[in-house]
Scaffold this motif. Sequence first.
Motif, PDB file in Angstrom:
ATOM      1  N   ASP A 134       0.816  -1.218   0.000  1.00 36.05           N
ATOM      2  CA  ASP A 134       0.000   0.000   0.000  1.00 36.05           C
ATOM      3  C   ASP A 134       0.848   1.265   0.000  1.00 36.05           C
ATOM      4  OD1 ASP A 134      -2.314  -1.492  -0.050  1.00 36.05           O
ATOM      5  OD2 ASP A 134      -2.602  -1.435   2.129  1.00 36.05           O
ATOM      6  N   LYS A 137       1.905   2.039  -3.455  1.00 36.82           N
ATOM      7  CA  LYS A 137       0.761   2.423  -4.282  1.00 36.82           C
ATOM      8  C   LYS A 137       0.406   3.897  -4.135  1.00 36.82           C
ATOM      9  CE  LYS A 137      -1.588  -2.069  -4.447  1.00 36.82           C
ATOM     10  NZ  LYS A 137      -2.805  -2.811  -4.017  1.00 36.82           N
ATOM     11  N   ASN A 263      -1.776  -7.178 -17.505  1.00 36.01           N
ATOM     12  CA  ASN A 263      -2.434  -8.320 -16.874  1.00 36.01           C
ATOM     13  C   ASN A 263      -2.951  -9.310 -17.907  1.00 36.01           C
ATOM     14  OD1 ASN A 263      -1.915  -7.383 -14.335  1.00 36.01           O
ATOM     15  ND2 ASN A 263      -4.022  -6.838 -13.831  1.00 36.01           N
ATOM     16  N   GLN A 295      -3.309 -14.995  -8.719  1.00 37.76           N
ATOM     17  CA  GLN A 295      -4.497 -14.251  -9.075  1.00 37.76           C
ATOM     18  C   GLN A 295      -4.140 -12.771  -9.230  1.00 37.76           C
ATOM     19  OE1 GLN A 295      -7.869 -14.865  -6.548  1.00 37.76           O
ATOM     20  NE2 GLN A 295      -8.997 -13.105  -7.351  1.00 37.76           N
ATOM     21  N   ASP A 297      -4.396  -8.764  -9.415  1.00 41.69           N
ATOM     22  CA  ASP A 297      -5.140  -7.709  -8.742  1.00 41.69           C
ATOM     23  C   ASP A 297      -5.901  -6.875  -9.780  1.00 41.69           C
ATOM     24  OD1 ASP A 297      -4.036  -8.557  -6.379  1.00 41.69           O
ATOM     25  OD2 ASP A 297      -2.480  -6.996  -6.346  1.00 41.69           O
ATOM     26  N   CYS A 299      -7.141  -3.601 -11.763  1.00 40.62           N
ATOM     27  CA  CYS A 299      -6.478  -2.349 -12.107  1.00 40.62           C
ATOM     28  C   CYS A 299      -7.396  -1.184 -11.739  1.00 40.62           C
ATOM     29  CB  CYS A 299      -6.156  -2.316 -13.594  1.00 40.62           C
ATOM     30  SG  CYS A 299      -4.999  -3.577 -14.138  1.00 40.62           S
TER      31      CYS A 299
END
Length: 300
Positions: A134, A137, A263, A295, A297, A299
């Motif tokens: 996080d 991000k 992705n 898996q 994430d 977008c």
Amino acid sequence: MRARRTRLVAALAASVALVLSACGGGGGEDQLSGPSVDVEVDQDAQFEPGTTMAELNQRGTIRIGTKYDQPLFGVRGLDGQMQGFDVEIGRIIAGKLGIPPDRIQWVETPSQTREEVLEQDKVDMVIATYTINDNRKQRISFAGPYYEAGQDLMVKADDNTITGPESLRPTGAKVCSVTGSTPAEEIKKYVDPANLVLFDVYSKCADALRTGQVQAVTTDNVILLGLAEQSGGQFKLVEKPFTEEPYGIGIKKGDVQFCEFINQTLTEAAQSGKYEQAWRATAGKVAQQTPQLPQLDPCV
């Protein structure tokens, strides 16, 4: 129209690599490099105007930030060639953009500069054992994850006193990691500040372990596996992972379309077997199990 694809046969000749001028972002050199496994280049790739994909396709080159000292994931060989799983993932994505491997510009990107090089437009993406979290991000966006690692400890082969992170403080062990990395922050739970040694690259940590300046090196297990494999039997892993580290592909913050493209490319690579081929040609030479694509994430 269904895109016509051209298969490029693997080439290891160092003559393909072209060393460019030095880049201030990571402190190393930029270079172009050829493939080490089969790479498919979509020569008829077309993208919506104004997107990052269209810009890169028109430019015909892509700048990818990676590490130069991560055995099995990102290494620049003595011949100038780039090797490793991160490198192969970059080549797969570039191929989908219509960019051949010899038009990829690799930029050395240590842990502490990964957000910086994206924010300063010195690279188009970062694939550098880059854990999604996080805090990061807040500054950049991630595609992926394309792999999930776990933090572990590497010690000398004859060391039986360090058995896991909980044993570090009681033994007074000095532990080495890399500035700006997730493992460097996580290990603070288990060692006193005076016993944490930080360098800019993991190769320096390995040297410090070899000379007895530290008693352990900590980072993701696959990175340590590569360092141990290169040590000629001097080092071993404790083999008690204590975190989950999803590796993502760093891009400019908010570029949702580019994230979705990456992705989708990762998904297709997993379905076609290219993901497995890339792993077996690099980290799979040492790691026993071939991972599945995690898996992805969303977008946002």
